[in-house]
Design an enzyme around this catalytic site. Sequence first.
Site, mmCIF file in Angstrom:
data_model
loop_
_atom_site.group_PDB
_atom_site.id
_atom_site.type_symbol
_atom_site.label_atom_id
_atom_site.label_comp_id
_atom_site.label_asym_id
_atom_site.label_seq_id
_atom_site.Cartn_x
_atom_site.Cartn_y
_atom_site.Cartn_z
ATOM 1 N N ARG A 119 -164.441 121.518 -43.672
ATOM 2 C CA ARG A 119 -163.064 122.087 -43.613
ATOM 3 C C ARG A 119 -162.771 123.095 -44.816
ATOM 4 N NH1 ARG A 119 -158.701 124.628 -42.429
ATOM 5 N NH2 ARG A 119 -156.937 123.673 -41.533
ATOM 6 N N ASP A 175 -152.742 84.351 -45.689
ATOM 7 C CA ASP A 175 -152.149 85.416 -46.334
ATOM 8 C C ASP A 175 -152.786 85.933 -47.920
ATOM 9 O OD1 ASP A 175 -149.175 86.943 -46.346
ATOM 10 O OD2 ASP A 175 -149.647 85.979 -48.156
ATOM 11 N N GLY A 221 -154.877 84.141 -30.555
ATOM 12 C CA GLY A 221 -155.932 84.773 -29.582
ATOM 13 C C GLY A 221 -156.065 83.881 -28.802
ATOM 14 N N GLY A 249 -153.414 117.301 -40.341
ATOM 15 C CA GLY A 249 -153.006 116.869 -39.154
ATOM 16 C C GLY A 249 -154.061 116.256 -38.324
ATOM 17 N N THR A 294 -152.843 89.441 -43.443
ATOM 18 C CA THR A 294 -152.096 88.277 -43.135
ATOM 19 C C THR A 294 -152.846 87.088 -42.416
ATOM 20 O OG1 THR A 294 -150.095 89.834 -42.922
ATOM 21 C CG2 THR A 294 -149.984 87.425 -41.989
ATOM 22 N N SER A 323 -148.685 79.790 -43.280
ATOM 23 C CA SER A 323 -149.844 79.314 -44.383
ATOM 24 C C SER A 323 -149.827 77.934 -44.599
ATOM 25 C CB SER A 323 -149.658 80.189 -45.656
ATOM 26 O OG SER A 323 -150.014 81.612 -45.077
ATOM 27 N N GLU A 364 -156.042 84.448 -41.473
ATOM 28 C CA GLU A 364 -156.928 83.872 -42.142
ATOM 29 C C GLU A 364 -156.885 83.598 -43.532
ATOM 30 O OE1 GLU A 364 -159.840 82.322 -40.921
ATOM 31 O OE2 GLU A 364 -159.352 82.968 -39.101
#
Length: 691
Positions: free
Chosen positions: A327, A441, A189, A416, A437, A156, A439
Amino acid sequence: MTATAAPRPSTHLADDAVLDAAALTPQLLGRWGHLRTFTREILKDERFHKIEGISKEEHRERVLGQLKALVTEGKVLRAFPSRLGGGDEHGGSLAAFEELVVGDPSMQIKAGVQWGLFASAILHLGTPDQQDRLLPDAMTLATPGAFAMTEIGHGSDVASIATTATYDPETQEFVIHTPFRAAWKDYLGNAALHGQAAVVFAQLVTKGVGHGVHAFYVPVRERLADGSAGPLLPGIQSEDDGQKGGLNGIDNGRFAFDHVRVPRTDLLARYGYVAEDGTYSSPIESPGRRFFTMLGSLVQGRVSLDGAAVNAQKIALAIAVRYATERRQFPGAGGEETVLLDYGEHQRRLVPLVARTYAGLFAHAELLELFDDVFSGRNDTDASREDLETLAATLKPTSTWTALSTVQTCREACGGAGFMAENRMTGLHADLDVYVTFEGDNTVLLQLVGKRLLADYAKRFKGIDAAGMARVAAERAADTVWYATPFGRALQKISDSGQAARKVAHLRGEDAQRALLTDRVETMVEEVADRLRPAQKLPDDKAAALFNQHQHDLIEAAKAHADLVQWEAFTRAVAQVTDEGNRTILTWLRDLYGLAVIEENLAWYLMHGRLTGERARMVSSYMTRLVGRLRPHVLGLTEAWGYGPEHLRAPIATGAEKLRQDEAIAYFKAQRASGDAPISEKALKRHAKKR
């Protein structure tokens, strides 16, 4: 001192309020709703969907193909100049871009690398001539590019990067060089495979003088006949970062430069120019201000991450809430199994997160408006840019951390089924992890926010004389004594008159919530400022040590500020709602968010005497009441975000669970009606005892 009257309640709290989700959706989509909707329509196409479980290599090529399809169909050039085929539409461009996380976070981030970092650096740091020359290929993806800022050794700390760009006046070239291993550019990237050029940040040196960090356009790979990336160019070294914890559709890698020469004209020269003879000039005289202006022009990465993180929260909650309404588990009093969302603890886990997501959504809308005001030029001043940078640094940490915790809670709330990759929770969590993290931290960004809070606090006392400072100190001391003494606490008890209704009326009052949240920020900033005041007279090393001692306190003050910013944005948004039922329900939701923040920090409020023990206990009990009141509306509140089944893409959120539950209910009901149901052992023993 006299006790103040109980604050007015935020609004009437009619339990029969009805949510109109369809009427709410346009407000939630915001000013650029048509562009969000346009992108969501594109994302219904399965070509833009993440496929869980494919290899890193397959994922990378799929995401590159998605970006090429976006060039054709996605209208990704809105933020770029109209003279080059763009739309000069900055806020709308980000609003549309943030939605890409719904299809595949890797697609969103790789698009961000190409258009939000690489191309935007050319746009915002380059001159008009450089834009005309370099932007078209970056805009159309003819030149996939990397954004080479971060170095292994500095992270940074961009101002301290070690890569150099030394000007050679004889050839009118800059020599880009990586002097040691820790100066390799990393986590980039497009660096491992696809990048053909990079915007490289390096220390500019000319005539033996270092002028700080500047950006350079540097080709890194040959372009093959089919347009794809070929071999590395001479002097360029590259390595693949390999498998990551998430976002494996992006070819992250690292670059090093061995005396790589680039033309003088490839210094992106909006803020710094080098003449043929090596003379340096800049429209910004101060090196420090120049550096922060250059970095500030790239703030859109933080803005878009804030929005994308909020969108990811919406997806996770929309899935988890839908599942929880269908559910069933464990028989209730009537013998039929109970829907998960009817359990109090399940409500307590999910409903406050819906409130937090709404708070983040409304705060991001204001951030996007400010971003558009600045970058459109309507309100592009030093003060507005500083406000934009501070607000982005405030909200990006808040939303990205909240997104991670929200996805995790939703995963657990789905049992699950939530752990199955097809239901998206595990993939979302893995992909979002690094959002905290890059752009900037999160902790570093909050330190910047804290410093801004201290600077604003100091401005309040600029020009004040000694007598004025004495009055301020006396008032602050009296305030501390007032809250800390039994007399101050007794007045809270007297105003409550021992009635829970009065305690609740206080907590649900808009003015009271604002006062509690604001007071915490102001007090924390004052306390840090008081503790750091001696630093003004200390040597640099001891001043730094004193600051380091109170760094945590400063960051905690910044977090408190972020909570207040989101609460205020939520409150302003509620005031704009015209439908009475929606306004009432959103007010409950806003109150729930405010009380959730207070509940998380009850220790602070008790230690500082801001709440009595009685009122502190009422925070949690009233939250439970609000959660119960919101229970009938929580599904509608998530549906109002406007995502369809093609966006959620989780089997447990398709209604299939309800079909399974209905089938089970029908089966056991028919079995009982037929008389074929076996007699339970318990029933048999009860019958025997009666005999």
